[in-house]
Design an enzyme around this catalytic site. Structure first.
Site, short mmCIF file in Angstrom:
data_model
loop_
_atom_site.label_atom_id
_atom_site.label_comp_id
_atom_site.label_asym_id
_atom_site.label_seq_id
_atom_site.Cartn_x
_atom_site.Cartn_y
_atom_site.Cartn_z
N ASP A 53 6.53 3.47 2.79
CA ASP A 53 5.89 3.33 1.48
C ASP A 53 7.00 2.98 0.49
O ASP A 53 7.96 3.74 0.35
CB ASP A 53 5.22 4.66 1.12
CG ASP A 53 4.44 4.58 -0.19
OD1 ASP A 53 4.75 3.71 -1.02
OD2 ASP A 53 3.54 5.41 -0.37
N SER A 132 4.60 -14.37 -8.56
CA SER A 132 3.28 -14.99 -8.68
C SER A 132 3.36 -16.07 -9.75
O SER A 132 4.24 -15.99 -10.62
CB SER A 132 2.27 -13.91 -9.10
OG SER A 132 1.06 -14.50 -9.52
N TYR A 145 -0.88 -6.62 -14.27
CA TYR A 145 -0.40 -7.39 -13.10
C TYR A 145 0.47 -8.55 -13.58
O TYR A 145 1.55 -8.78 -13.04
CB TYR A 145 -1.60 -7.88 -12.28
CG TYR A 145 -1.20 -8.64 -11.04
CD1 TYR A 145 -0.68 -7.97 -9.93
CD2 TYR A 145 -1.31 -10.03 -10.97
CE1 TYR A 145 -0.29 -8.67 -8.79
CE2 TYR A 145 -0.93 -10.73 -9.84
CZ TYR A 145 -0.42 -10.05 -8.76
OH TYR A 145 -0.03 -10.74 -7.63
N LYS A 149 4.53 -8.95 -12.73
CA LYS A 149 5.05 -10.13 -12.03
C LYS A 149 6.09 -10.85 -12.88
O LYS A 149 7.04 -11.42 -12.35
CB LYS A 149 3.89 -11.06 -11.63
CG LYS A 149 3.04 -10.50 -10.49
CD LYS A 149 3.87 -10.33 -9.22
CE LYS A 149 3.07 -9.85 -8.04
NZ LYS A 149 3.87 -9.67 -6.81
N1 LIG Z 1 -3.17 -13.15 -2.80
C1 LIG Z 1 -2.77 -13.81 -3.86
O1 LIG Z 1 -3.54 -14.64 -4.44
C2 LIG Z 1 -1.39 -13.62 -4.41
C3 LIG Z 1 -0.90 -14.54 -5.34
C4 LIG Z 1 0.38 -14.37 -5.85
C5 LIG Z 1 1.17 -13.31 -5.44
N2 LIG Z 1 0.68 -12.42 -4.53
C6 LIG Z 1 1.55 -11.31 -4.14
O2 LIG Z 1 1.80 -11.39 -2.76
C7 LIG Z 1 2.16 -10.10 -2.27
C8 LIG Z 1 1.40 -9.81 -1.01
O3 LIG Z 1 0.02 -9.75 -1.30
P1 LIG Z 1 -1.11 -10.33 -0.36
O4 LIG Z 1 -1.84 -11.36 -1.14
O5 LIG Z 1 -0.57 -10.67 0.97
O6 LIG Z 1 -2.08 -9.05 -0.33
P2 LIG Z 1 -2.50 -8.04 0.86
O7 LIG Z 1 -3.07 -8.80 1.99
O8 LIG Z 1 -3.30 -6.99 0.20
O9 LIG Z 1 -1.08 -7.44 1.31
C9 LIG Z 1 -0.40 -6.48 0.54
C10 LIG Z 1 0.60 -5.78 1.43
O10 LIG Z 1 1.33 -4.83 0.65
C11 LIG Z 1 1.36 -3.60 1.37
N3 LIG Z 1 1.54 -2.49 0.44
C12 LIG Z 1 0.78 -2.15 -0.65
N4 LIG Z 1 1.28 -1.05 -1.23
C13 LIG Z 1 2.38 -0.68 -0.51
C14 LIG Z 1 3.33 0.37 -0.61
N5 LIG Z 1 3.24 1.31 -1.57
N6 LIG Z 1 4.33 0.43 0.30
C15 LIG Z 1 4.42 -0.48 1.28
N7 LIG Z 1 3.56 -1.50 1.44
C16 LIG Z 1 2.56 -1.60 0.55
C17 LIG Z 1 0.02 -3.56 2.12
O11 LIG Z 1 0.08 -2.74 3.27
P3 LIG Z 1 -0.41 -1.20 3.32
O12 LIG Z 1 -1.72 -1.14 2.57
O13 LIG Z 1 -0.52 -0.92 4.79
O14 LIG Z 1 0.68 -0.42 2.68
C18 LIG Z 1 -0.06 -5.01 2.57
O15 LIG Z 1 0.69 -5.22 3.74
C19 LIG Z 1 1.86 -9.11 -3.40
O16 LIG Z 1 3.07 -8.76 -4.06
C20 LIG Z 1 0.97 -9.93 -4.34
O17 LIG Z 1 1.07 -9.49 -5.66
C21 LIG Z 1 -0.57 -12.56 -4.00
#
Ligand SMILES: NC(=O)c1ccc[n+]([C@@H]2O[C@H](COP(=O)([O-])OP(=O)(O)OC[C@H]3O[C@@H](n4cnc5c(N)ncnc54)[C@H](OP(=O)(O)O)[C@@H]3O)[C@@H](O)[C@H]2O)c1
Length: 270
Positions: A53, A132, A145, A149
């Site tokens: 975590d 982001s 958010y 970012k």
């Molecule tokens: N999806 C989009 O449109 C988008 C766009 C721009 C940027 N992002 C960024 O990309 C990154 C990844 O997001 P994603 O889109 O791939 O979403 P996702 O599928 O929800 O993945 C998020 C990951 O973060 C982990 N996580 C959350 N809280 C955590 C903690 N306290 N400790 C360790 N791991 C943690 C989750 O695993 P567990 O729940 O197992 O901990 C999961 O593996 C994020 O920083 C997000 O802000 C996403």
């Protein structure tokens, strides 16, 4: 140039982190994919799940120590773990806002600080921070958010200057909409659920649009490829916006007056 052989990815159990882990492993890297769940979407050779975590300094420190003991090195970290909160700034509880910063910002700092001593003693290391497009443009009802970012991008860029000459490089990746578990994991603030909220109709329109855009967004592999490309370069780019359309958005936001940008975003997202 020191070849990247061992990589830690936070948020490796899902979405961008999981796709990046698979891609890097397919390119010969050993990847430690850390998350709270400590599981993998698809078991993949050379991707090792870690339970960690990012809000827990000791767990983060131990995870890095474990990798160093097992591999004798750590060449790069992809600082990716994140969540998103949703709701109007008015009425958001301090605790809700702090949770957003706890995971996405302080969690990132804990991860980076846990890796830096190893990078320094090796004389090399790469820090890729998943920010982001919202690091450079703001959307309504995702004020915290957007703020977190923007803060992460600042952090990555300050760090890249501080580390000049150390052999340690930083790169910030700014994805646009990506279809991942992020949409489903979004946390709604108490104020966003208030049936008497003065923002009710705005939020309904806004949420429909952002969920539609995210779920129809690019595949996480696109971001994985952008990360791989940076890890293969001698000199990483300080800031990367993957995909041409989002790059253009990034350029417009930079050069147009703020008033014009906010009024266009408000028309689209309000
Ligand atoms: N999806 C989009 O449109 C988008 C766009 C721009 C940027 N992002 C960024 O990309 C990154 C990844 O997001 P994603 O889109 O791939 O979403 P996702 O599928 O929800 O993945 C998020 C990951 O973060 C982990 N996580 C959350 N809280 C955590 C903690 N306290 N400790 C360790 N791991 C943690 C989750 O695993 P567990 O729940 O197992 O901990 C999961 O593996 C994020 O920083 C997000 O802000 C996403």
């Amino acid at each position: 140039m020191e070849e990247v052989k061992v990589v830690l990815i936070t948020g490796g159990s899902s979405g961008i982190g999981a796709a990046t882990a698979r891609l890097l492993a397919a390119h010969g890297m050993k990847v430690y994919a850390a998350s709270r769940r400590g599981t993998l979407q698809t078991p993949t050779p050379d991707v090792i799940p870690l339970s960690m975590d990012v809000n827990d300094s000791e767990a983060t420190r131990l995870a890095v120590a474990h990798i160093l003991q097992a591999e004798g090195r750590l060449d790069a970290v992809v600082v990716n773990a994140g969540i998103g909160i949703y709701g109007p700034i008015e009425g958001t509880l301090e605790e809700e806002a702090r949770n957003q910063f706890e995971t996405n910002y302080f969690g990132a700092i804990k991860t980076i600080q846990a890796c830096l001593p190893a990078f320094r003693s090796q004389g090399h290391g790469r820090i890729i921070t998943v920010c982001s497009v919202m690091s450079v443009l703001q959307l309504p009802f995702q004020g915290f958010y957007s703020s977190v970012k923007a803060a992460l991008l600042s952090l990555s860029q300050s760090l890249s200057m501080e580390l000049k000459g150390s052999g340690i490089q930083c790169s910030a990746i700014l994805p646009g909409d990506v279809a991942t578990g992020f949409t489903g994991a979004r946390k709604f603030t108490a104020a966003s659920k208030d049936p008497a909220s003065p923002y009710k109709e705005q939020m309904e329109r806004n949420l429909k649009k952002i969920e539609h855009d995210e779920l129809g967004g690019m595949s996480p592999e696109v971001i994985g490829r952008a990360i791989l490309k940076q890890l293969q370069r001698r000199h990483m780019a300080v800031r990367v916006i993957p995909r041409l359309d989002y790059k253009l958005v990034g350029m417009l936001v930079r050069f147009l007056p703020a008033k014009t940008v906010l009024s266009a975003l408000s028309r689209l997202y309000n």
